[in-house]
Scaffold this motif. Structure first.
Motif, PDB file in Angstrom:
ATOM      1  N   GLY A 303      52.566  19.520  55.248  1.00 42.43           N
ATOM      2  CA  GLY A 303      51.586  18.973  56.191  1.00 42.43           C
ATOM      3  C   GLY A 303      51.220  19.952  57.284  1.00 42.43           C
ATOM      4  N   VAL A 304      51.116  19.455  58.513  1.00 46.32           N
ATOM      5  CA  VAL A 304      50.604  20.306  59.603  1.00 46.32           C
ATOM      6  C   VAL A 304      51.568  21.421  60.001  1.00 46.32           C
ATOM      7  CG1 VAL A 304      49.029  18.648  60.665  1.00 46.32           C
ATOM      8  CG2 VAL A 304      51.454  18.622  61.289  1.00 46.32           C
ATOM      9  N   THR A 305      52.856  21.272  59.684  1.00 52.07           N
ATOM     10  CA  THR A 305      53.791  22.351  60.059  1.00 52.07           C
ATOM     11  C   THR A 305      53.416  23.666  59.364  1.00 52.07           C
ATOM     12  OG1 THR A 305      55.326  21.736  58.327  1.00 52.07           O
ATOM     13  CG2 THR A 305      55.802  20.866  60.508  1.00 52.07           C
ATOM     14  N   ARG A 306      52.635  23.575  58.278  1.00 56.45           N
ATOM     15  CA  ARG A 306      52.175  24.795  57.592  1.00 56.45           C
ATOM     16  C   ARG A 306      51.418  25.705  58.562  1.00 56.45           C
ATOM     17  NH1 ARG A 306      48.827  24.885  52.814  1.00 56.45           N
ATOM     18  NH2 ARG A 306      50.144  26.592  52.176  1.00 56.45           N
ATOM     19  N   PHE A 307      50.585  25.101  59.410  1.00 55.26           N
ATOM     20  CA  PHE A 307      49.764  25.920  60.314  1.00 55.26           C
ATOM     21  C   PHE A 307      50.643  26.593  61.370  1.00 55.26           C
ATOM     22  CE2 PHE A 307      47.103  22.540  58.548  1.00 55.26           C
ATOM     23  CZ  PHE A 307      46.199  23.347  57.872  1.00 55.26           C
ATOM     24  N   LEU A 308      51.643  25.831  61.838  1.00 52.95           N
ATOM     25  CA  LEU A 308      52.582  26.400  62.821  1.00 52.95           C
ATOM     26  C   LEU A 308      53.330  27.585  62.217  1.00 52.95           C
ATOM     27  CD1 LEU A 308      54.382  23.397  64.515  1.00 52.95           C
ATOM     28  CD2 LEU A 308      53.424  25.418  65.645  1.00 52.95           C
ATOM     29  N   LEU A 309      53.884  27.359  61.012  1.00 52.34           N
ATOM     30  CA  LEU A 309      54.674  28.413  60.365  1.00 52.34           C
ATOM     31  C   LEU A 309      53.806  29.629  60.047  1.00 52.34           C
ATOM     32  CD1 LEU A 309      57.111  26.417  58.063  1.00 52.34           C
ATOM     33  CD2 LEU A 309      57.698  27.857  59.987  1.00 52.34           C
ATOM     34  N   ARG A 310      52.555  29.379  59.700  1.00 53.78           N
ATOM     35  CA  ARG A 310      51.658  30.486  59.380  1.00 53.78           C
ATOM     36  C   ARG A 310      51.490  31.381  60.621  1.00 53.78           C
ATOM     37  NH1 ARG A 310      47.633  31.013  54.772  1.00 53.78           N
ATOM     38  NH2 ARG A 310      47.118  33.171  55.188  1.00 53.78           N
ATOM     39  N   ALA A 311      51.434  30.740  61.777  1.00 56.16           N
ATOM     40  CA  ALA A 311      51.239  31.495  63.023  1.00 56.16           C
ATOM     41  C   ALA A 311      52.464  32.354  63.352  1.00 56.16           C
ATOM     42  CB  ALA A 311      50.942  30.523  64.167  1.00 56.16           C
ATOM     43  N   VAL A 312      53.674  31.831  63.039  1.00 56.13           N
ATOM     44  CA  VAL A 312      54.874  32.598  63.422  1.00 56.13           C
ATOM     45  C   VAL A 312      55.346  33.549  62.307  1.00 56.13           C
ATOM     46  CG1 VAL A 312      55.669  30.796  65.000  1.00 56.13           C
ATOM     47  CG2 VAL A 312      56.570  30.844  62.672  1.00 56.13           C
ATOM     48  N   ALA A 313      54.654  33.535  61.155  1.00 59.24           N
ATOM     49  CA  ALA A 313      55.121  34.328  60.001  1.00 59.24           C
ATOM     50  C   ALA A 313      55.312  35.817  60.327  1.00 59.24           C
ATOM     51  CB  ALA A 313      54.180  34.146  58.812  1.00 59.24           C
TER      52      ALA A 313
END
Ligand SMILES: NC(=O)c1ccc[n+]([C@@H]2O[C@H](COP(=O)([O-])OP(=O)(O)OC[C@H]3O[C@@H](n4cnc5c(N)ncnc54)[C@H](O)[C@@H]3O)[C@@H](O)[C@H]2O)c1
Length: 349
Positions: A303-313
């Motif tokens: 879900g939305v945590t994908r966008f968060l994780l993408r930012a910190v990758a």
């Protein structure tokens, strides 16, 4: 109907197996250590599932458990597995080998002895250099454990075969879940990063493993050793697995690359390889989730945590690179057993 007792019931495989049996309408008793986390997990189980807490290293507690439940079948999953086994060798032997003996003895004492379905691992085969091995693993490939985990599994298998019970042994490949959040611990990541990047690994969805265990309690497979891997889409190269799963969660390019294995040294490889699961599939019909489908489902669940994780990758990649097993060494090749010894303890049997 006949009750199934599942040990290690709140672990990765146990949770899925208990749910599979309950969904199939089978009476199931889940057992594991009495911990706050397991009590919390127990509250979320289907109401039909009974829970009994026991420490399986306590022979009297095991005897009490088995004589109270009177299971028609026992699915024995409880174990201490890598990387934690390398931190707790002595406890691990008690759980992985001695506790298996306690359960087998208790099952054999029953007026109607239980069928015993043992969780084993392809770690029994030891180091697998893809440049020199021929073919894929089968039940007949000789065992040759390279580490304490594979050794414990070989010892437990011997106890099971000598028990006089009706037994089935399932040797599992790399078990994966579409809900990997709670398994993304730093120690697991560290272990993954020290493995030869070009080693072969056959993964399998934990729900398919659960189907295999449930089927093995009733299918005509007594006395068989079966290899539980996913379909051909699960025949993977180590370097591709974690990055694909991480990317599905949003951590695109978040994991640093590892080192390849040494083609000229058969010992410096981890204990994973591709497997022939055709007999297991024929007898148990368990393969339902392909690797591409798992990735799609993982992404959807994230879900939305994908966008968060993408930012910190990008940051995650830098931090993990600094902590990587071979960082600032001049290693050309991965040296997995030495790296495990340096980090935790000597892994040899
Ligand atoms: N996960 C994999 O990739 C994999 C691969 C091959 C084989 N296996 C085997 O499958 C089985 C299940 O693995 P998993 O991934 O679910 O492991 P897990 O670590 O998630 O679960 C193991 C469970 O055993 C329980 N346990 C440990 N010590 C105990 C004790 N003294 N008494 C009672 N319970 C105890 C733990 O509390 C835990 O819930 C194990 O036997 C493992 O060796 C797993």
């Amino acid at each position: 109907m006949d009750t199934v007792l599942v040990t290690g019931a709140f672990g990765l495989v146990g949770s899925a197996t208990v749910r599979r049996l309950a969904a199939d309408g089978r009476p199931v008793v889940a057992t594991d250590l009495d911990t706050p986390a397991n009590r919390k997990a127990a509250a979320d189980l289907p109401v039909a599932v009974q829970v009994r807490y026991a420490d399986l290293t306590d022979a009297a507690a095991v005897d009490d458990l088995v004589s109270t439940v009177k299971p028609a079948a026992i699915i024995h999953l409880a174990a201490v597995i890598p990387p934690f086994i390398y931190m707790h060798r002595e406890l691990a032997r008690k759980v992985n080998v001695e506790a298996t003996g306690h359960l087998l003895a208790a099952a054999a004492h029953q007026p109607e002895p239980s069928r015993f379905v043992q969780a084993s691992s392809i770690a029994v085969y030891g180091s697998r250099n893809p440049h020199t091995v021929s073919g894929v693993l089968t039940a007949d490939t000789p065992t040759n454990p390279a580490d304490v985990y594979g050794d414990h599994k070989v010892q437990a298998e011997l106890l099971v075969r000598g028990s006089g019970l009706d037994w089935v042994i399932l040797r599992l490949g790399g078990v994966m879940t579409v809900d990997p959040g709670s398994y993304m611990k730093l120690d697991n990541l560290y272990l993954e990063q020290l493995l030869p990047a070009d080693g072969r690994l056959q993964t399998v969805d934990v729900r398919d493993v659960a189907s295999a265990f449930a089927a093995a309690t009733i299918a005509p497979v007594v006395g068989e050793t079966l290899l539980i891997g996913g379909d051909d889409s699960h025949r993977q190269i180590q370097r591709d697995v974690a990055p694909a799963m991480a990317a599905a969660l949003g951590l695109v390019n978040g994991l640093p690359a590892g080192l390849p294995g040494n083609p000229d040294d058969n010992e410096d490889w981890f204990n994973t390889d591709w497997m022939d699961s055709s007999r297991a599939q024929e007898a148990l019909g368990f393969q339902h989730h392909s690797w591409p489908d798992m990735l799609v489902e993982t992404a959807a669940r994230a879900g939305v945590t994908r966008f968060l994780l993408r930012a910190v990758a990008p940051l995650a990649r830098v931090v993990l690179q600094l902590r990587a097993p071979y960082y600032r060494t001049d290693n050309k090749f991965a040296d997995p057993w030495r790296a495990i010894g340096d980090k935790w303890s000597d892994p040899r049997p």
